[in-house]
Design a protein around this motif. Structure first.
Motif, PDB file in Angstrom:
ATOM      1  N   TRP A 165      -5.064 -95.528 -66.141  1.00  0.00           N
ATOM      2  CA  TRP A 165      -6.334 -95.317 -65.434  1.00  0.00           C
ATOM      3  C   TRP A 165      -6.239 -94.188 -64.414  1.00  0.00           C
ATOM      4  O   TRP A 165      -7.219 -93.489 -64.159  1.00  0.00           O
ATOM      5  CB  TRP A 165      -6.820 -96.631 -64.793  1.00  0.00           C
ATOM      6  N   VAL A 166      -5.034 -94.007 -63.842  1.00  0.00           N
ATOM      7  CA  VAL A 166      -4.856 -92.874 -62.912  1.00  0.00           C
ATOM      8  C   VAL A 166      -5.004 -91.562 -63.694  1.00  0.00           C
ATOM      9  O   VAL A 166      -5.693 -90.626 -63.264  1.00  0.00           O
ATOM     10  CB  VAL A 166      -3.480 -92.953 -62.206  1.00  0.00           C
ATOM     11  N   ILE A 167      -4.370 -91.521 -64.869  1.00  0.00           N
ATOM     12  CA  ILE A 167      -4.452 -90.308 -65.707  1.00  0.00           C
ATOM     13  C   ILE A 167      -5.899 -90.045 -66.126  1.00  0.00           C
ATOM     14  O   ILE A 167      -6.398 -88.926 -66.057  1.00  0.00           O
ATOM     15  CB  ILE A 167      -3.522 -90.433 -66.944  1.00  0.00           C
ATOM     16  N   ILE A 168      -6.576 -91.115 -66.559  1.00  0.00           N
ATOM     17  CA  ILE A 168      -7.981 -90.979 -66.981  1.00  0.00           C
ATOM     18  C   ILE A 168      -8.837 -90.467 -65.817  1.00  0.00           C
ATOM     19  O   ILE A 168      -9.674 -89.582 -65.985  1.00  0.00           O
ATOM     20  CB  ILE A 168      -8.527 -92.342 -67.503  1.00  0.00           C
ATOM     21  N   HIS A 169      -8.592 -91.024 -64.642  1.00  0.00           N
ATOM     22  CA  HIS A 169      -9.377 -90.614 -63.466  1.00  0.00           C
ATOM     23  C   HIS A 169      -9.191 -89.118 -63.198  1.00  0.00           C
ATOM     24  O   HIS A 169     -10.165 -88.390 -62.983  1.00  0.00           O
ATOM     25  CB  HIS A 169      -8.961 -91.439 -62.247  1.00  0.00           C
ATOM     26  N   ARG A 170      -7.924 -88.676 -63.227  1.00  0.00           N
ATOM     27  CA  ARG A 170      -7.660 -87.248 -62.957  1.00  0.00           C
ATOM     28  C   ARG A 170      -8.284 -86.363 -64.037  1.00  0.00           C
ATOM     29  O   ARG A 170      -8.854 -85.314 -63.740  1.00  0.00           O
ATOM     30  CB  ARG A 170      -6.145 -87.009 -62.885  1.00  0.00           C
TER      31      ARG A 170
ATOM     32  N   HIS B  14     -14.220 -95.912 -57.601  1.00  0.00           N
ATOM     33  CA  HIS B  14     -14.025 -94.871 -58.629  1.00  0.00           C
ATOM     34  C   HIS B  14     -13.315 -95.451 -59.853  1.00  0.00           C
ATOM     35  O   HIS B  14     -13.660 -95.144 -60.996  1.00  0.00           O
ATOM     36  CB  HIS B  14     -13.198 -93.705 -58.060  1.00  0.00           C
ATOM     37  N   HIS B  15     -12.329 -96.308 -59.571  1.00  0.00           N
ATOM     38  CA  HIS B  15     -11.569 -96.934 -60.665  1.00  0.00           C
ATOM     39  C   HIS B  15     -12.486 -97.800 -61.535  1.00  0.00           C
ATOM     40  O   HIS B  15     -12.459 -97.716 -62.769  1.00  0.00           O
ATOM     41  CB  HIS B  15     -10.429 -97.759 -60.052  1.00  0.00           C
TER      42      HIS B  15
END
Lengths: 184, 85
Positions: A165-170, B14-15
């Motif tokens: 999810w961190v990768i997707i967000h970026r 945001h998540h």
């Protein structure tokens, strides 16, 4: 010194998805699209000596691919004349006389302009995807374009869900920025 | 009622917003996001841009190779490349 140089070692990594998307939107068949992309890379390899370095590597490969797509359509069109034309009429007697109306073009179907706009939009998306770090682009494509579920991607790439999810967000943030400049 | 029960940070919003784009946000997460959206300008701007990105991705109908398809293409190409090098 030419402005651009060829590096076939990176072609698959950098251009395979872009060329595939370009092809499938024009031939509408996954297997044929893969074959045409493969033929394009092989033709590129054989004609590397003809590359003058004036266009970018991607533009040069696209010009080869365009010729491959034209050849493909020429080939199937030359076979068309030999094929027998069949049309299935509606056998439902209650609907007798309605068959012609049923076969006219759907007014809500996509127009040529819509299709052209979508092709350009696809190109803009791929331009922006090309600017993302490799890992972000890979995860984004798997999740958003191929529609894989989170667990499958995590297993395949050996990452945790929170990592994903961190990768997707970026990726989404960078893509939205890029699309804002080029499209929105 | 605890503040943290309903109020979430901008990062969490945001998540959840990202997860919602893929239909993976739970009902409770959507409620918390809705509350945040009602008063947070930054989350609203992020959400609008995120929704727009999803919209254009769907509209463009972009496609890409599956991993096994790319591996097959890569193998074929590398065999040919080896002959040229």
């Amino acid at each position: 010194m030419p402005k651009h140089q060829l590096d076939p070692n990176n072609w698959i990594k950098l251009y395979s998805d872009y060329l595939f998307n370009y092809t499938i939107t024009r031939v509408n068949d996954r297997v044929i699209a893969q074959d045409l992309v493969s033929e394009t890379f092989l033709a590129g390899l054989k004609s590397m000596a003809n590359f003058k370095g004036e266009a970018s590597e991607r533009t040069w490969l696209i010009s080869i691919l365009k010729r491959k797509i034209i050849d493909y359509y020429r080939k199937i069109n030359s076979n068309k004349g030999k094929a027998e034309v069949r049309m299935n009429y509606n056998s439902d007697t209650d609907a007798e006389g309605d068959w012609l109306e049923e076969r006219v073009a759907d007014p809500f179907d996509k127009t040529a302009e819509d299709k052209l706009e979508n092709l350009e939009l696809g190109d803009a998306i791929y331009d922006c995807l090309g600017k993302l770090p490799e890992k972000q682009a890979e995860v984004f494509k798997m999740k958003t374009i191929l529609g894989y579920d989170t667990e499958t991607i995590c297993n395949e790439l050996e990452i945790t869900a929170s990592n994903l999810w961190v990768i997707i967000h970026r990726a989404r943030t960078a893509l939205a920025d890029c699309m804002q400049k080029n499209w929105f | 009622m605890k503040k943290s029960f309903l109020f979430i940070s901008c990062e969490e919003a945001h998540h959840i917003c990202d997860k919602r784009q893929y239909g993976e946000a739970t009902g409770w997460e959507r409620v918390k996001l809705g509350i945040r959206l009602s008063w947070c300008r930054i989350t609203r701007a992020y959400s609008n841009r995120n929704n727009k990105l999803t919209e254009v991705m769907q509209k463009a109908e972009v496609d890409c190779l599956k991993n096994d398809e790319r591996d097959k293409l890569k193998k074929q190409f590398e065999e040919e490349l080896a002959k040229h090098q």
